[in-house]
Design a protein around this motif. Structure first.
Motif, mmCIF file in Angstrom:
data_model
loop_
_atom_site.group_PDB
_atom_site.id
_atom_site.type_symbol
_atom_site.label_atom_id
_atom_site.label_comp_id
_atom_site.label_asym_id
_atom_site.label_seq_id
_atom_site.Cartn_x
_atom_site.Cartn_y
_atom_site.Cartn_z
ATOM 1 N N UNK A 179 0.826 -1.215 0.000
ATOM 2 C CA UNK A 179 0.000 0.000 0.000
ATOM 3 C C UNK A 179 0.858 1.263 0.000
ATOM 4 N N UNK A 180 0.285 2.340 -0.514
ATOM 5 C CA UNK A 180 0.935 3.656 -0.465
ATOM 6 C C UNK A 180 0.441 4.346 0.798
ATOM 7 N N UNK A 181 1.295 4.412 1.805
ATOM 8 C CA UNK A 181 0.874 4.942 3.104
ATOM 9 C C UNK A 181 2.060 5.551 3.849
ATOM 10 N N UNK A 182 1.818 5.973 5.079
ATOM 11 C CA UNK A 182 2.877 6.564 5.894
ATOM 12 C C UNK A 182 4.064 5.617 6.053
ATOM 13 N N UNK A 183 3.769 4.330 6.233
ATOM 14 C CA UNK A 183 4.829 3.350 6.443
ATOM 15 C C UNK A 183 5.738 3.258 5.221
ATOM 16 N N UNK A 184 5.151 3.339 4.020
ATOM 17 C CA UNK A 184 5.968 3.311 2.800
ATOM 18 C C UNK A 184 6.924 4.498 2.773
ATOM 19 N N UNK A 185 6.409 5.683 3.073
ATOM 20 C CA UNK A 185 7.253 6.876 3.036
ATOM 21 C C UNK A 185 8.406 6.749 4.037
ATOM 22 N N UNK A 186 8.102 6.256 5.215
ATOM 23 C CA UNK A 186 9.127 6.089 6.247
ATOM 24 C C UNK A 186 10.192 5.092 5.801
ATOM 25 N N UNK A 187 9.759 3.951 5.243
ATOM 26 C CA UNK A 187 10.707 2.932 4.774
ATOM 27 C C UNK A 187 11.622 3.483 3.692
ATOM 28 N N UNK A 188 11.038 4.199 2.761
ATOM 29 C CA UNK A 188 11.824 4.655 1.618
ATOM 30 C C UNK A 188 12.782 5.779 1.992
ATOM 31 N N UNK A 189 12.356 6.651 2.868
ATOM 32 C CA UNK A 189 13.258 7.705 3.340
ATOM 33 C C UNK A 189 14.415 7.078 4.119
ATOM 34 N N UNK B 30 17.195 10.939 -4.120
ATOM 35 C CA UNK B 30 17.260 11.243 -5.552
ATOM 36 C C UNK B 30 16.043 10.667 -6.271
ATOM 37 N N UNK B 31 14.889 11.241 -5.950
ATOM 38 C CA UNK B 31 13.656 10.956 -6.676
ATOM 39 C C UNK B 31 13.354 9.500 -6.954
ATOM 40 N N UNK B 32 13.144 9.190 -8.236
ATOM 41 C CA UNK B 32 12.745 7.848 -8.658
ATOM 42 C C UNK B 32 13.758 6.785 -8.254
ATOM 43 N N UNK B 33 15.041 7.133 -8.227
ATOM 44 C CA UNK B 33 16.079 6.162 -7.856
ATOM 45 C C UNK B 33 15.868 5.632 -6.444
ATOM 46 N N UNK B 34 15.259 6.449 -5.600
ATOM 47 C CA UNK B 34 15.013 6.053 -4.217
ATOM 48 C C UNK B 34 13.544 5.732 -3.951
ATOM 49 N N UNK B 35 12.766 5.566 -5.022
ATOM 50 C CA UNK B 35 11.361 5.208 -4.852
ATOM 51 C C UNK B 35 10.490 6.334 -4.338
ATOM 52 N N UNK B 36 10.971 7.568 -4.477
ATOM 53 C CA UNK B 36 10.224 8.749 -4.022
ATOM 54 C C UNK B 36 10.172 9.743 -5.184
#
Length: 208
Positions: free
Chosen positions: A76-86, A107-113
């Protein structure tokens, strides 16, 4: 949630790893009008045969209609995803020993953000400079900033805005501190063997 249906044959680039979906590849977008008009709304992307392809951030105002978050149906796209990717982005970057270096952290797409660019200056006592260049990361700005604060230990986060990019995404241009203090107008930044006077809020290098 929005549902983006991709034209037959246009899913090939997506499946091969291209994180961007252009308007020409989209057959239709189903969902509530307020969601279709909100930059960065989360959408399910499906093939013309109605098979799941991805979850993406949709932006009708952008030349890039959707930016892929994940190809996994169970993610899912959620708070947990943002935390993991950062956390993963920050952990994967080497920290410069020189506190005057401007260090790339995200670095944007390279880091899944997709659309997020972050640089660090001065270590934990310094500053993080962020650019939210797409509707998707803009809509998750608060949890992203919280994750950056936790992952870096730096208390000062500043948002830098490129007016052309932000306006092209249908986003407001409002630079400023998102947490803590704003960087000073002039700092000395390492560029190879040189120290350059720079405004890290804008990237402007002062003439010597």
């Amino acid at each position: 949630m929005l549902i983006i249906t991709i034209k037959q044959g246009k899913e090939k680039s997506l499946l091969s790893g291209d994180p961007w979906i252009y308007p020409s590849a989209i057959e239709k977008v189903d969902g509530k009008p307020q969601e279709r008009n909100r930059p960065g709304a989360t959408a399910i992307v499906q093939s013309s045969a109605r098979q799941f392809l991805a979850r993406a951030a949709y932006n009708a105002k952008s030349q890039i209609a959707a930016r892929v978050w994940t190809l996994r149906e169970d993610e899912p796209v959620d708070h947990a995803m943002m935390k993991r990717r950062v956390q993963a982005a920050v952990a994967g970057k080497a920290r410069a020993a020189d506190p005057q270096a401007l260090v790339p952290l995200v670095d944007g797409e390279k880091d899944g953000l997709p659309g997020l660019v972050v640089h660090a200056y001065g270590g934990t006592a310094g500053y993080l400079v962020c650019q939210f260049n797409a509707g998707g990361v803009e809509s998750w700005k608060v949890p992203i900033v919280q994750a950056l604060l936790a992952a870096t230990g730096c208390a000062n986060v500043y948002e830098r805005c490129d007016p052309l990019v932000r306006k092209g995404e249908g986003l407001l241009v409002k630079p400023g501190a998102l947490a803590g203090d704003e960087p000073p107008q002039r700092l000395m930044v390492r560029d190879g063997s040189r120290l350059l006077p720079m405004d890290i809020r804008t990237g402007f290098v002062y003439p010597k």
